[in-house]
Design an enzyme around this catalytic site. Structure first.
Site, PDB file in Angstrom:
ATOM      1  N   ASN A  42       0.835  -1.204   0.000  1.00  0.00           N
ATOM      2  CA  ASN A  42       0.000   0.000   0.000  1.00  0.00           C
ATOM      3  C   ASN A  42       0.869   1.252   0.000  1.00  0.00           C
ATOM      4  O   ASN A  42       1.961   1.280   0.549  1.00  0.00           O
ATOM      5  CB  ASN A  42      -1.027   0.000   1.145  1.00  0.00           C
ATOM      6  CG  ASN A  42      -0.468  -0.334   2.504  1.00  0.00           C
ATOM      7  OD1 ASN A  42       0.590  -0.954   2.632  1.00  0.00           O
ATOM      8  ND2 ASN A  42      -1.176   0.072   3.535  1.00  0.00           N
ATOM      9  N   GLU A  55      -3.066  -4.399  -3.334  1.00  0.00           N
ATOM     10  CA  GLU A  55      -3.547  -5.253  -4.424  1.00  0.00           C
ATOM     11  C   GLU A  55      -3.486  -4.520  -5.762  1.00  0.00           C
ATOM     12  O   GLU A  55      -3.056  -5.071  -6.779  1.00  0.00           O
ATOM     13  CB  GLU A  55      -4.997  -5.698  -4.164  1.00  0.00           C
ATOM     14  CG  GLU A  55      -5.183  -6.575  -2.945  1.00  0.00           C
ATOM     15  CD  GLU A  55      -5.499  -5.812  -1.665  1.00  0.00           C
ATOM     16  OE1 GLU A  55      -4.942  -4.705  -1.468  1.00  0.00           O
ATOM     17  OE2 GLU A  55      -6.294  -6.311  -0.862  1.00  0.00           O
TER      18      GLU A  55
HETATM   19  N1  THU Z   1      -5.291  -1.716   2.499  1.00  0.00           N
HETATM   20  C1  THU Z   1      -4.733  -2.453   1.488  1.00  0.00           C
HETATM   21  O1  THU Z   1      -3.685  -2.094   0.950  1.00  0.00           O
HETATM   22  N2  THU Z   1      -5.380  -3.583   1.088  1.00  0.00           N
HETATM   23  C2  THU Z   1      -6.491  -4.087   1.678  1.00  0.00           C
HETATM   24  O2  THU Z   1      -6.967  -5.139   1.284  1.00  0.00           O
HETATM   25  C3  THU Z   1      -7.118  -3.373   2.778  1.00  0.00           C
HETATM   26  C4  THU Z   1      -6.541  -2.050   3.132  1.00  0.00           C
HETATM   27  C5  THU Z   1      -4.570  -0.536   2.975  1.00  0.00           C
HETATM   28  C6  THU Z   1      -5.156   0.790   2.614  1.00  0.00           C
HETATM   29  C7  THU Z   1      -4.599   1.662   3.729  1.00  0.00           C
HETATM   30  O3  THU Z   1      -3.294   2.077   3.373  1.00  0.00           O
HETATM   31  C8  THU Z   1      -4.495   0.743   4.914  1.00  0.00           C
HETATM   32  O4  THU Z   1      -4.513  -0.579   4.385  1.00  0.00           O
HETATM   33  C9  THU Z   1      -5.632   0.890   5.927  1.00  0.00           C
HETATM   34  O5  THU Z   1      -6.865   0.777   5.310  1.00  0.00           O
END
Ligand code: THU
Length: 130
Positions: A42, A55
């Site tokens: 992320n 993802e």
């Molecule tokens: N996040 C992801 O990268 N993938 C997921 O499946 C759920 C949430 C990230 C977004 C944000 O940076 C952090 O997790 C909290 O929501």
């Protein structure tokens, strides 16, 4: 599907997460039809809504490498319960043909068909059959 390898790649990429706001690092790995694996983490932003999920970053890396047909995705986070892709990510996974999805934390793995997580994602649109 070599989920052990996919999960390892996803954990490794999670180390690179840019998550200073949520402090919630996430890693993801996608497998292309030709067997190549691409990974993402992320990437957050001070303007929170611009945050990119692990993802979708993994999918972007695959597309940038020329892999357009994707078959599987693993997502990992250090949580009590394995996390699950958000709705927007599910739609993006459907776009490139991902069929199998593995949700993993340190000790548990849950496997789903993308169709279970997002039924009929593309059916009917521009005359698609499924
Ligand atoms: N996040 C992801 O990268 N993938 C997921 O499946 C759920 C949430 C990230 C977004 C944000 O940076 C952090 O997790 C909290 O929501």
């Amino acid at each position: 599907m070599d989920w052990d390898l996919m999960v390892k790649v996803a954990w490794d990429l999670r180390e690179r997460a840019y998550a200073p706001y949520s402090k919630f690092p996430v890693g993801a790995a996608v497998m292309a039809a030709d067997g190549r694996i691409f990974a993402g983490c992320n990437v957050e932003n001070l303007s929170y809504g611009l945050t990119q999920c692990a993802e979708r970053v993994a999918v972007g890396v695959a597309i940038a490498a020329g892999a357009r047909e994707l078959v599987a995705l693993a997502v990992v986070a250090d949580t009590q319960v394995p996390i699950s892709p958000c709705g927007a990510c599910r739609q993006v996974l459907a776009e490139f043909g991902v069929k199998r999805v593995l949700l993993a934390n340190r000790g548990e793995r849950l496997e789903f068909a993308l169709e279970e997580l997002l039924p009929r994602a593309t059916a009917g649109i521009l005359d698609r059959s499924e």
